[in-house]
Write a protein that holds these residues in place. Structure first.
Motif, PDB file in Angstrom:
ATOM      1  N   LEU A  50     -48.911   6.489 -68.699  1.00 41.60           N
ATOM      2  CA  LEU A  50     -49.575   5.946 -69.778  1.00 41.60           C
ATOM      3  C   LEU A  50     -48.778   6.620 -70.873  1.00 41.60           C
ATOM      4  O   LEU A  50     -49.190   6.136 -72.172  1.00 41.60           O
ATOM      5  N   PHE A  51     -48.107   7.695 -70.880  1.00 39.98           N
ATOM      6  CA  PHE A  51     -47.328   8.040 -72.224  1.00 39.98           C
ATOM      7  C   PHE A  51     -46.702   7.333 -73.117  1.00 39.98           C
ATOM      8  O   PHE A  51     -46.774   7.482 -74.219  1.00 39.98           O
ATOM      9  N   PRO A  52     -45.979   6.086 -72.456  1.00 35.97           N
ATOM     10  CA  PRO A  52     -45.585   5.249 -73.581  1.00 35.97           C
ATOM     11  C   PRO A  52     -46.619   4.532 -74.603  1.00 35.97           C
ATOM     12  O   PRO A  52     -46.160   3.979 -75.349  1.00 35.97           O
ATOM     13  N   LEU A  53     -47.795   4.794 -74.299  1.00 34.91           N
ATOM     14  CA  LEU A  53     -48.663   4.062 -75.340  1.00 34.91           C
ATOM     15  C   LEU A  53     -48.409   5.010 -76.678  1.00 34.91           C
ATOM     16  O   LEU A  53     -48.992   4.595 -77.872  1.00 34.91           O
ATOM     17  N   ALA A  54     -47.849   6.143 -76.596  1.00 36.82           N
ATOM     18  CA  ALA A  54     -47.412   6.857 -77.827  1.00 36.82           C
ATOM     19  C   ALA A  54     -46.607   6.399 -78.678  1.00 36.82           C
ATOM     20  O   ALA A  54     -46.069   6.689 -79.865  1.00 36.82           O
ATOM     21  N   LEU A  55     -45.639   5.534 -78.074  1.00 40.34           N
ATOM     22  CA  LEU A  55     -44.433   4.933 -78.677  1.00 40.34           C
ATOM     23  C   LEU A  55     -44.610   4.298 -80.200  1.00 40.34           C
ATOM     24  O   LEU A  55     -43.846   4.379 -80.829  1.00 40.34           O
ATOM     25  N   PRO A  56     -45.729   3.418 -80.220  1.00 40.35           N
ATOM     26  CA  PRO A  56     -45.920   2.828 -81.481  1.00 40.35           C
ATOM     27  C   PRO A  56     -45.928   3.943 -82.693  1.00 40.35           C
ATOM     28  O   PRO A  56     -45.477   3.629 -83.773  1.00 40.35           O
ATOM     29  N   PHE A  57     -46.812   4.878 -82.282  1.00 44.36           N
ATOM     30  CA  PHE A  57     -47.100   5.791 -83.281  1.00 44.36           C
ATOM     31  C   PHE A  57     -45.837   6.423 -83.466  1.00 44.36           C
ATOM     32  O   PHE A  57     -45.383   6.923 -84.689  1.00 44.36           O
ATOM     33  N   LEU A  58     -44.945   7.090 -82.873  1.00 43.90           N
ATOM     34  CA  LEU A  58     -43.678   7.612 -82.754  1.00 43.90           C
ATOM     35  C   LEU A  58     -42.490   6.728 -83.774  1.00 43.90           C
ATOM     36  O   LEU A  58     -41.972   7.156 -84.632  1.00 43.90           O
ATOM     37  N   LEU A  59     -42.542   5.372 -83.340  1.00 47.02           N
ATOM     38  CA  LEU A  59     -41.830   4.501 -84.054  1.00 47.02           C
ATOM     39  C   LEU A  59     -42.251   4.550 -85.623  1.00 47.02           C
ATOM     40  O   LEU A  59     -41.245   4.714 -86.374  1.00 47.02           O
TER      41      LEU A  59
END
Length: 333
Positions: A50-59
């Motif tokens: 589930l770690f890609p859920l952090a991608l919007p925040f990282l972008l």
């Protein structure tokens, strides 16, 4: 890398989810699809996917995506909703699914946090950097050569590279919560390290690839490349064919299984001692071979042991030419 069957499958869903979230058009739709793919990743192996859920925040935090903080949070919540909704529907509509998730949460997750497979929580982080040491070294050499030749490094896509690098670490660092760590758990995090390092090397490697492309136009070099392109896959296929029907791993386990399967019925429930119930390869091979379910041994007609565990009264050994594993049958007396 060890037994990474689940990680390999989960990586496909995780990569698909990342590609969806990176899509620039109709973001709400792509975040919804990305969340569904993360649901599939979760059903494959659990929370580690589930770690890609952090991608919007990282972008957003690296300045790679325009939009307000509220917009970023909304897209993240949409992906979370798409991930959780199918699981919630399964749990609410099927008692078997509810029972399964209850066992997974309490036995695999909560109890697994206290299992000491490694002595140090930093083990998995250390292994991540050890496995990628060659890549770090290649990037360091490339950037050093660029600086010595006075090539501009300030124009490199540092923010994109750092975003991908951080995303990879998001798939590694949370594993520190548990002492139950294995090297192959890192498989899903490697692609983003590769992307990050590639972004830093591409401007300098591009000229080299152009020179190779120009050289490949010469007939001698072109035909050499064609021959190699044919021979390498053919050689790989020949090696794979030569190893067909041979044991490449778990040789004793699989050899004994072939013998044991001749004495049990298709789909039979065979008992195993408690000490063997975490031998996932054993469970997988027997189910794949003849749909044999290995589990509780109290009422089973047959009992399988690894030759070490004690055998309950009432079972007699079935005379089979196995090397290690032994099959017992419940006595009719």
């Amino acid at each position: 890398m060890g037994n990474c069957l689940l990680e390999s499958t989960m990586t496909v869903f995780v990569l698909g989810a990342v590609l969806c979230i990176l899509h620039k058009e109709r973001r709400w739709l792509w975040h919804l699809l990305g969340g569904l793919l993360l649901c599939a990743a979760f059903l494959t192996k659990g929370f580690t996917g589930l770690f890609p859920l952090a991608l919007p925040f990282l972008l957003w935090i690296f300045g790679l995506r325009k939009g307000s903080f509220v917009n970023m949070v909304g897209l993240t919540l949409l992906a979370v909703l798409a991930t959780a909704a199918p699981v919630a529907v399964m749990v609410l509509t099927d008692t078997r699914a509810e029972h399964f998730f209850d066992i997974y949460l309490h036995h695999q997750v909560l109890r697994g946090v206290g299992v000491h497979v490694v002595e140090n929580r930093w083990y998995v982080v250390g292994r991540y950097f050890i496995h990628t040491a060659a890549l770090w070294g290649t990037v360091l050499v490339t950037l050093t050569v660029a600086l010595l030749r006075k090539k501009p490094v300030s124009q490199l896509p540092w923010r994109s590279a750092m975003c991908m690098l951080t995303l990879g670490l998001c798939g590694v660092v949370p594993m520190m919560v548990s002492y139950k760590q294995r090297d192959f758990y890192l498989l899903t995090a490697y692609p983003y390290m590769v992307v990050a390092m590639s972004l830093l090397m591409t401007p300098y490697v591009g000229r080299l690839t152009q020179q190779i492309a120009l050289a490949a136009r010469k007939p001698a070099i072109f035909y050499t490349i064609v021959v190699l392109a044919v021979l390498l896959p053919a050689s790989a296929a020949a090696v794979a064919g030569a190893n067909a029907n041979h044991f490449c791993r778990d040789k004793v386990l699989q050899a004994d299984m072939e013998v044991v399967l001749t004495a049990v019925d298709e789909g039979e429930h065979v008992g195993i001692p408690h000490s063997m119930r975490s031998q996932w390869a054993l469970l997988f091979y027997y189910y794949l071979g003849k749909h044999i379910a290995l589990g509780e041994s109290d009422t089973c007609r047959h009992l399988l042991t690894d030759g070490k565990a004690s055998v309950p009264e009432g079972y007699v050994e079935v005379p089979l030419p196995t090397q290690q594993y032994k099959l017992y049958c419940l006595s009719e007396q």
